[in-house]
Write a protein that holds these residues in place. Structure first.
Motif, PDB file in Angstrom:
ATOM      1  N   ASP A 476      43.782  37.255  37.939  1.00  0.00           N
ATOM      2  CA  ASP A 476      43.288  38.426  38.653  1.00  0.00           C
ATOM      3  C   ASP A 476      44.127  39.647  38.284  1.00  0.00           C
ATOM      4  O   ASP A 476      45.067  39.575  37.481  1.00  0.00           O
ATOM      5  N   ALA A 477      43.802  40.776  38.880  1.00  0.00           N
ATOM      6  CA  ALA A 477      44.475  42.021  38.526  1.00  0.00           C
ATOM      7  C   ALA A 477      45.967  41.964  38.829  1.00  0.00           C
ATOM      8  O   ALA A 477      46.786  42.465  38.048  1.00  0.00           O
ATOM      9  N   ALA A 478      46.334  41.359  39.952  1.00  0.00           N
ATOM     10  CA  ALA A 478      47.755  41.272  40.291  1.00  0.00           C
ATOM     11  C   ALA A 478      48.510  40.418  39.280  1.00  0.00           C
ATOM     12  O   ALA A 478      49.633  40.747  38.876  1.00  0.00           O
ATOM     13  N   ALA A 479      47.894  39.314  38.866  1.00  0.00           N
ATOM     14  CA  ALA A 479      48.546  38.451  37.877  1.00  0.00           C
ATOM     15  C   ALA A 479      48.667  39.148  36.535  1.00  0.00           C
ATOM     16  O   ALA A 479      49.690  39.044  35.847  1.00  0.00           O
ATOM     17  N   ASP A 481      48.904  42.327  36.066  1.00  0.00           N
ATOM     18  CA  ASP A 481      49.922  43.359  36.201  1.00  0.00           C
ATOM     19  C   ASP A 481      51.321  42.763  36.142  1.00  0.00           C
ATOM     20  O   ASP A 481      52.278  43.438  35.774  1.00  0.00           O
ATOM     21  N   ALA A 482      51.440  41.482  36.501  1.00  0.00           N
ATOM     22  CA  ALA A 482      52.728  40.789  36.419  1.00  0.00           C
ATOM     23  C   ALA A 482      52.975  40.192  35.046  1.00  0.00           C
ATOM     24  O   ALA A 482      54.006  39.551  34.830  1.00  0.00           O
TER      25      ALA A 482
END
Length: 707
Positions: A476-479, A481-482
């Motif tokens: 997902d977007a959070a992953a 971004d990480a």
């Protein structure tokens, strides 16, 4: 049974004779000290060197005091060291000495101990491991067990008894064992164990000490029991028949054995009888049998224990001397066959102690239970990828870094030994072992060009992985971004949000983030067949190289357990790991005197974020030069270090916009050749390029351009 499962090295340990196929631990009869190897990596400018130590050992294990045919699987600490296909999971040399009469000494042992001090161990089977890598076993010789194939198939019990007794026992018994280990206090103990398991007994062959082994009635003699001793009339003894209490018979019978279906682990089969009694009995036999046969044997043991409580005594005259223990008789007027247990001669009277002959039990069905065997995954050959990426760490690198990822064509592949050369193979440097198996493949379908500043929803890569069991996952977007799902696709670093399996190890990657970590220049340059590597910290082995290696070719070689020859790849080291990311946001401000001030934003290798630009750290500063290009002609205008360059009127390119009010020049074209600010034609455009002049890489491509 326990002695066969535990490896020993004690002086005077008993050597079992193996029959059929058995799993045994053996006895270590010779070993070297640990052999240490050292590999050094790193040591570049400003970086410490790292030394990696590995250990190996050579040793010999005695398996059988009888010649064997071969070795199947080998377990080390309960895990497969050698699979059913003969493939080793750990690097080692291996030799089998089958125990023939003309067996030669092992060359390794002879070289270490001297030819005159090395026995050939003729008649005994043993194996020699040469240079076995011990990293997977805590740098010590592991506890090994071996699947020893001594005979081509099941071996009849009578044939085992004949071999153990050196021909002193003959006969025929119905039971055949898949494997048997003859060991114990004496030959008699081994023969007794075989007879107990098979329901057989021994009869004198009438020729010295020779015995005949049988499990069914042979020649049956007839006797008459008139209730008196022959020739003594009414003065003789009466008939004698005794029946022991049922409580003397075990209530349950448990048989311990080795179960081939459970990788020769110990198995148990238990049977019970109805009626009174509380006693439980257990018998262990060092034999390999299937669950059904084991239950049949246990049933026979319990049945024989129940019939053995009946005793019948028949008294005869001197004619009874011809009947010996183990023989079978029929009593006139009584049904059934009786086996002679004991013969007594006293006062010219021969007394025969008889017990009923127990019929063979019917075959039973048994279960081995849940089988959890050691995984036997093929290793296959090594696949390797070497590449250079912009720094993935928070701190800038002081020396170029090579990244190496490796995997295998088989699911059992674990690692490979790495070597690299900076002088085209004239010398090789050990780099230790590869990292954890990586996800490697090739690009089948290339995504088209797309900006690095936006998510590419339209483009898609299709990749084919080296194995069908390798898996790619969504993020997902959070992953993202990480830093999740970072991959090297050709020369471009990408991230993908969705991975769709297409079958056969082929995957479609969408929701792309392109040109990550300053690799925008590689967007759209891929071709089908280029490499694909999923990058993760535990699956990529990094090698720090000297600055002088930049511009040269690095050869990397990997050698895994399943490789007949080492696998090699080559890479031209361009210095991408130390080159700062390209600047962004070129802006021009025209002064009243006709000069121009150029500004841009630098990006840093330190803490490079997935999105946007971050001001560079002072330690990451690099000399840049500004060049102007008009048509095909270019000229260097200035060398600068801060993100600012002032151009005098004489240095402005001929087609550069003329003097204008002091304002930032930003006139996007409107498609008509005229500027959006007015109706006058636009001047001929001039291209300004800011190019890195790094202390590592003197000349590089244009990093950011503007008109």
């Amino acid at each position: 049974m326990t002695e066969l499962a535990v490896q020993t090295s004690s002086y005077g340990s008993q050597m079992p004779k193996l029959f059929g196929t058995m799993r045994v631990a053996g006895t270590v009869i010779w070993a070297t000290d640990l052999i240490e190897s050292r590999a050094t990596s790193g040591g570049g400018k400003g970086q410490p060197s790292v030394s990696t130590y590995s250990y190996a050992a050579s040793f010999a294990v005695l398996l059988s005091a009888r010649p064997v045919l071969g070795i199947g699987r080998i377990w080390a600490e309960g895990k497969l060291l050698r699979g059913a296909g003969g493939d080793f999971k750990t690097a080692t040399g291996f030799r089998l000495h089958t125990g023939g009469k003309d067996q030669a000494v092992d060359p390794l042992i002879a070289a270490a101990e001297g030819g005159g001090m090395t026995p050939a161990h003729r008649g005994c089977a043993y194996v020699v491991f040469e240079g076995m890598a011990l990293a997977d076993y805590g740098n010590r010789i592991p506890s090994l067990t071996f699947e020893v194939i001594a005979d081509p198939g099941p071996v009849p019990v009578a044939a085992i008894a004949q071999d153990v007794s050196d021909g002193g026992v003959s006969g025929a018994v119905a039971l055949a064992l898949d494997g048997f280990a003859a060991a114990g206090g004496s030959v008699g103990a081994v023969l007794a164990a075989l007879a107990e398991a098979s329901g057989a007994w021994f009869v004198s062959a009438g020729d010295g000490d020779a015995l005949v082994m049988r499990d069914a009635a042979g020649p049956v003699a007839g006797v008459a029991d008139a209730g008196v001793v022959e020739g003594q009339g009414e003065a003789g003894s009466r008939r004698t028949r005794t029946v022991a209490a049922i409580e003397t018979v075990p209530r349950t019978m448990t048989l311990g054995y080795y179960d081939a279906a459970r990788d020769y682990q110990a198995g148990l089969q238990r049977v019970a009888r109805p009626g009174a009694g509380v006693r439980d009995a257990r018998i262990d036999v060092a034999a390999v049998i299937d669950a059904g046969t084991a239950k049949t044997i246990a049933t026979g043991l319990l049945a024989r224990a129940e019939t053995a409580r009946v005793r019948r005594t028949v008294r005869l005259g001197l004619s009874g001397l011809a009947l010996v223990p183990g023989g079978c008789v029929e009593i006139a007027g009584e049904p059934g066959v009786w086996r002679i247990v004991e013969t007594r001669v006293e006062a010219m009277v021969t007394s025969l102690v008889l017990t009923p002959l127990t019929p063979a039990p019917l075959p039973m069905r048994g279960s081995s239970g849940r089988i959890v065997g050691a995984a036997d995954a093929l290793i296959g050959t090594t696949r390797i990828a070497a590449f250079e990426t912009p720094g993935l760490e928070d701190a800038p690198l002081a020396a170029p870094r090579l990244s190496v990822a490796a995997t295998g064509t088989g699911a059992g592949w674990r690692h490979a030994a790495l070597l690299y050369s900076l002088d085209d193979g004239a010398s090789w440097i050990a780099a230790g072992a590869s990292a954890a198996p990586a996800t490697i493949g090739t690009i089948a379908v290339v995504a088209g060009p797309a900006p690095a500043t936006l998510t590419d929803w339209a483009g898609a890569f299709e990749v084919v992985l080296v194995r069908g069991d390798l898996v790619l996952t969504d993020a997902d977007a959070a992953a993202l971004d990480a830093g999740a799902n970072l991959a090297m696709a050709g020369g471009e670093l990408i991230q993908f949000g969705r991975a769709t399996p297409l079958g056969g190890g082929r995957w479609r990657l969408t929701q792309l983030l392109r040109g990550r970590r300053g690799t925008e220049a590689a967007i759209g340059t891929q071709a089908p067949g280029d490499g694909f590597v999923l990058i993760s910290a535990d699956s990529v082995r990094t090698i720090d190289l000297p600055v002088a290696a930049i511009g040269g070719t690095v050869r990397v070689m990997a050698s895994g357990v399943g490789d007949a020859v080492p696998v090699e790849t080559r890479l031209v080291l361009a210095g991408a790991s130390v080159l700062p990311p390209s600047p962004v946001g070129l802006r021009a401000t025209i002064a009243a005197d006709g000069g121009a001030t150029l500004r841009w934003t630098r990006r840093s290798r330190a803490g490079c974020a997935p999105r946007g630009a971050i001001p560079t750290a002072r330690a990451d500063a690099a000399m840049l030069h500004v060049a102007a290009r008009c048509s095909r002609n270019a000229a260097r205008l200035a060398d600068v270090q801060p993100p600012l360059a002032a151009l005098r009127t004489c240095n402005r390119p001929p087609a550069f916009p003329p003097a204008a009010p002091p304002a930032a020049m930003h006139h996007p074209p409107n498609g008509s050749g005229r500027s959006a600010a007015g109706g006058s034609p636009r001047p001929r455009p001039a291209r300004l390029a800011i190019r890195h002049r790094s202390r590592y890489v003197p000349e590089q491509r244009d990093d950011v351009k503007g008109e």
